[in-house]
Design an enzyme around this catalytic site. Sequence first.
Site, mmCIF file in Angstrom:
data_model
loop_
_atom_site.group_PDB
_atom_site.id
_atom_site.type_symbol
_atom_site.label_atom_id
_atom_site.label_comp_id
_atom_site.label_asym_id
_atom_site.label_seq_id
_atom_site.Cartn_x
_atom_site.Cartn_y
_atom_site.Cartn_z
ATOM 1 N N LYS A 60 0.848 -1.199 0.000
ATOM 2 C CA LYS A 60 0.000 0.000 0.000
ATOM 3 C C LYS A 60 0.879 1.242 0.000
ATOM 4 O O LYS A 60 1.812 1.336 0.802
ATOM 5 C CB LYS A 60 -0.910 -0.001 1.239
ATOM 6 C CG LYS A 60 -1.910 1.153 1.246
ATOM 7 C CD LYS A 60 -2.823 1.094 2.445
ATOM 8 C CE LYS A 60 -2.180 1.610 3.720
ATOM 9 N NZ LYS A 60 -1.770 3.034 3.660
ATOM 10 N N ASP A 91 -3.442 4.295 -1.484
ATOM 11 C CA ASP A 91 -4.321 4.742 -0.390
ATOM 12 C C ASP A 91 -4.657 6.230 -0.573
ATOM 13 O O ASP A 91 -4.346 7.055 0.274
ATOM 14 C CB ASP A 91 -3.584 4.469 0.932
ATOM 15 C CG ASP A 91 -4.421 4.716 2.163
ATOM 16 O OD1 ASP A 91 -5.598 5.084 2.033
ATOM 17 O OD2 ASP A 91 -3.857 4.542 3.274
ATOM 18 N N ARG A 92 -5.311 6.560 -1.691
ATOM 19 C CA ARG A 92 -5.581 7.949 -2.035
ATOM 20 C C ARG A 92 -6.801 8.508 -1.290
ATOM 21 O O ARG A 92 -6.999 9.711 -1.230
ATOM 22 C CB ARG A 92 -5.767 8.055 -3.554
ATOM 23 C CG ARG A 92 -6.230 9.386 -4.107
ATOM 24 C CD ARG A 92 -5.207 10.482 -3.868
ATOM 25 N NE ARG A 92 -5.671 11.768 -4.371
ATOM 26 C CZ ARG A 92 -6.599 12.524 -3.805
ATOM 27 N NH1 ARG A 92 -7.186 12.129 -2.696
ATOM 28 N NH2 ARG A 92 -6.940 13.689 -4.331
ATOM 29 N N LYS A 93 -7.645 7.616 -0.775
ATOM 30 C CA LYS A 93 -8.869 8.037 -0.066
ATOM 31 C C LYS A 93 -9.630 9.102 -0.856
ATOM 32 O O LYS A 93 -9.816 10.232 -0.404
ATOM 33 C CB LYS A 93 -8.561 8.567 1.334
ATOM 34 C CG LYS A 93 -7.971 7.500 2.255
ATOM 35 C CD LYS A 93 -7.849 7.998 3.680
ATOM 36 C CE LYS A 93 -7.294 6.947 4.630
ATOM 37 N NZ LYS A 93 -5.893 6.559 4.367
ATOM 38 N N PHE A 94 -10.097 8.730 -2.036
ATOM 39 C CA PHE A 94 -10.900 9.641 -2.857
ATOM 40 C C PHE A 94 -12.140 10.047 -2.061
ATOM 41 O O PHE A 94 -12.760 9.224 -1.397
ATOM 42 C CB PHE A 94 -11.319 8.946 -4.155
ATOM 43 C CG PHE A 94 -10.168 8.653 -5.079
ATOM 44 C CD1 PHE A 94 -9.613 9.660 -5.860
ATOM 45 C CD2 PHE A 94 -9.623 7.386 -5.152
ATOM 46 C CE1 PHE A 94 -8.545 9.399 -6.714
ATOM 47 C CE2 PHE A 94 -8.548 7.117 -6.002
ATOM 48 C CZ PHE A 94 -8.024 8.124 -6.783
ATOM 49 N N ILE A 97 -16.511 15.037 -5.426
ATOM 50 C CA ILE A 97 -17.626 14.742 -6.333
ATOM 51 C C ILE A 97 -17.134 13.834 -7.466
ATOM 52 O O ILE A 97 -15.933 13.804 -7.774
ATOM 53 C CB ILE A 97 -18.262 16.028 -6.922
ATOM 54 C CG1 ILE A 97 -17.240 16.816 -7.764
ATOM 55 C CG2 ILE A 97 -18.859 16.889 -5.817
ATOM 56 C CD1 ILE A 97 -17.873 17.896 -8.636
ATOM 57 N N THR A 100 -14.768 15.130 -10.282
ATOM 58 C CA THR A 100 -13.388 15.417 -9.853
ATOM 59 C C THR A 100 -12.597 14.136 -9.614
ATOM 60 O O THR A 100 -11.438 14.019 -10.037
ATOM 61 C CB THR A 100 -13.408 16.297 -8.579
ATOM 62 O OG1 THR A 100 -14.093 17.502 -8.889
ATOM 63 C CG2 THR A 100 -12.012 16.603 -8.080
ATOM 64 N N TYR A 221 -4.549 1.110 17.631
ATOM 65 C CA TYR A 221 -4.157 -0.184 17.069
ATOM 66 C C TYR A 221 -4.875 -1.357 17.721
ATOM 67 O O TYR A 221 -5.237 -1.308 18.889
ATOM 68 C CB TYR A 221 -2.656 -0.407 17.285
ATOM 69 C CG TYR A 221 -1.758 0.467 16.422
ATOM 70 C CD1 TYR A 221 -1.856 0.455 15.035
ATOM 71 C CD2 TYR A 221 -0.788 1.286 17.003
ATOM 72 C CE1 TYR A 221 -1.012 1.235 14.246
ATOM 73 C CE2 TYR A 221 0.059 2.065 16.227
ATOM 74 C CZ TYR A 221 -0.059 2.036 14.854
ATOM 75 O OH TYR A 221 0.777 2.795 14.079
ATOM 76 N N ARG A 239 4.090 1.332 10.354
ATOM 77 C CA ARG A 239 5.241 1.587 11.216
ATOM 78 C C ARG A 239 5.671 0.372 12.016
ATOM 79 O O ARG A 239 6.867 0.209 12.297
ATOM 80 C CB ARG A 239 4.939 2.782 12.135
ATOM 81 C CG ARG A 239 5.007 4.107 11.398
ATOM 82 C CD ARG A 239 4.358 5.232 12.184
ATOM 83 N NE ARG A 239 2.906 5.109 12.215
ATOM 84 C CZ ARG A 239 2.087 5.950 12.843
ATOM 85 N NH1 ARG A 239 2.588 6.979 13.511
ATOM 86 N NH2 ARG A 239 0.778 5.773 12.793
HETATM 87 O O1 6AU Z 1 0.454 1.134 10.740
HETATM 88 P P1 6AU Z 1 0.558 2.656 10.646
HETATM 89 O O2 6AU Z 1 -0.182 3.354 11.761
HETATM 90 O O3 6AU Z 1 1.964 3.132 10.506
HETATM 91 O O4 6AU Z 1 -0.120 3.075 9.252
HETATM 92 C C1 6AU Z 1 -1.480 2.890 8.993
HETATM 93 C C2 6AU Z 1 -1.772 3.197 7.545
HETATM 94 C C3 6AU Z 1 -1.558 4.650 7.156
HETATM 95 C C4 6AU Z 1 -2.947 5.265 7.185
HETATM 96 O O5 6AU Z 1 -3.065 6.302 6.229
HETATM 97 C C5 6AU Z 1 -3.846 4.080 6.835
HETATM 98 O O6 6AU Z 1 -3.153 2.903 7.261
HETATM 99 N N1 6AU Z 1 -5.186 4.074 7.461
HETATM 100 C C6 6AU Z 1 -6.348 3.860 6.694
HETATM 101 C C7 6AU Z 1 -6.371 3.352 5.333
HETATM 102 C C8 6AU Z 1 -5.519 2.279 4.914
HETATM 103 O O7 6AU Z 1 -7.209 3.704 4.525
HETATM 104 C C9 6AU Z 1 -7.612 4.037 7.264
HETATM 105 C C10 6AU Z 1 -7.709 4.249 8.656
HETATM 106 O O8 6AU Z 1 -8.802 4.322 9.199
HETATM 107 N N2 6AU Z 1 -6.564 4.328 9.390
HETATM 108 C C11 6AU Z 1 -5.317 4.216 8.838
HETATM 109 O O9 6AU Z 1 -4.331 4.250 9.581
HETATM 110 O O10 6AU Z 1 -1.019 4.675 5.842
#
Ligand code: 6AU
Length: 268
Positions: A60, A91-94, A97, A100, A221, A239
């Site tokens: 991702k 993981d662009r989270k569109f 509208i 766009t 987490y 991480r």
């Molecule tokens: O394990 P981390 O905390 O280092 O990274 C978590 C990754 C990050 C966030 O942008 C993403 O997951 N994320 C997402 C996604 C994947 O859409 C949704 C969410 O609710 N929480 C989240 O952490 O790249």
Amino acid sequence: SRSSLSYAQRAEEHRSPLVKKLFAIAERKKTNIVLSADLTTTNELLDIADRLGPYIAVLKTHIDIVSDFGTSTIDGLTQLAQRHDFLLFEDRKFIDIGNTVQKQYKGGALRIHDWAHIINASILAGEGIIQALDQTICDAGVSERGILILAEMTSKGSLAVGEYTRASVEIARKYPQSVLGFVSTKELSSHSPAASPNEDFVVFTTGVNLSSKGDALGQQYQTPTMAMAGGSDFLIAGRGIYAAADPVTAVKEYQKAGWDAYQQRIRS
Ligand code: 6AU
């Protein structure tokens, strides 16, 4: 129920070629890990993708955080995805509208549709965003493209709960050609009647970490075992893996924890 079936069984029944491929990768490599490779230079991103590629099912990206993004970033990722047999998830989270998001997805500086097998989108703007992305995917005629609806978020105080999450499931059911499933903390769709008896959404769970409970900016987490018990299919970890002292050792630990929990679930 769906959660007691193996990835191989689900691959056989699934109508989506992309989901079939995803489940087949998981079975072949014995991994349900999605590496959240939140690195900020092309070299670091490609280096981690190459070293950890053998142990993951999906990589991702947040491609807009790569400071020297260019053709070599995408070419490198595409080559590594082929070499190590994983899919690419941007993981662009569109969230905008429909008109766009079509432009953001198909063209622009990042050309996400060209290289990312999987994208995610929020339904804050209503059904039109999914309709727009579905249209782009169906019109392009490329079978290996799909959407995950961001039905919940892991951050503290998230407003993506309750009715919003239920609406995510309802909208997903209307776009079976392109919506693969959800990014959510747990399995969602079994709580309301399915439109089709063959419904099988894939659940990607983020906020997964073996040793931390959260960060200073609201991330929360759960462990791989908890996530798999909650009906997750793929575990997104960032991480916990790439920032570990030894990322290869870390990814193997996550891979084992995720795979053991999966096997336990399909046996019970
Ligand atoms: O394990 P981390 O905390 O280092 O990274 C978590 C990754 C990050 C966030 O942008 C993403 O997951 N994320 C997402 C996604 C994947 O859409 C949704 C969410 O609710 N929480 C989240 O952490 O790249």
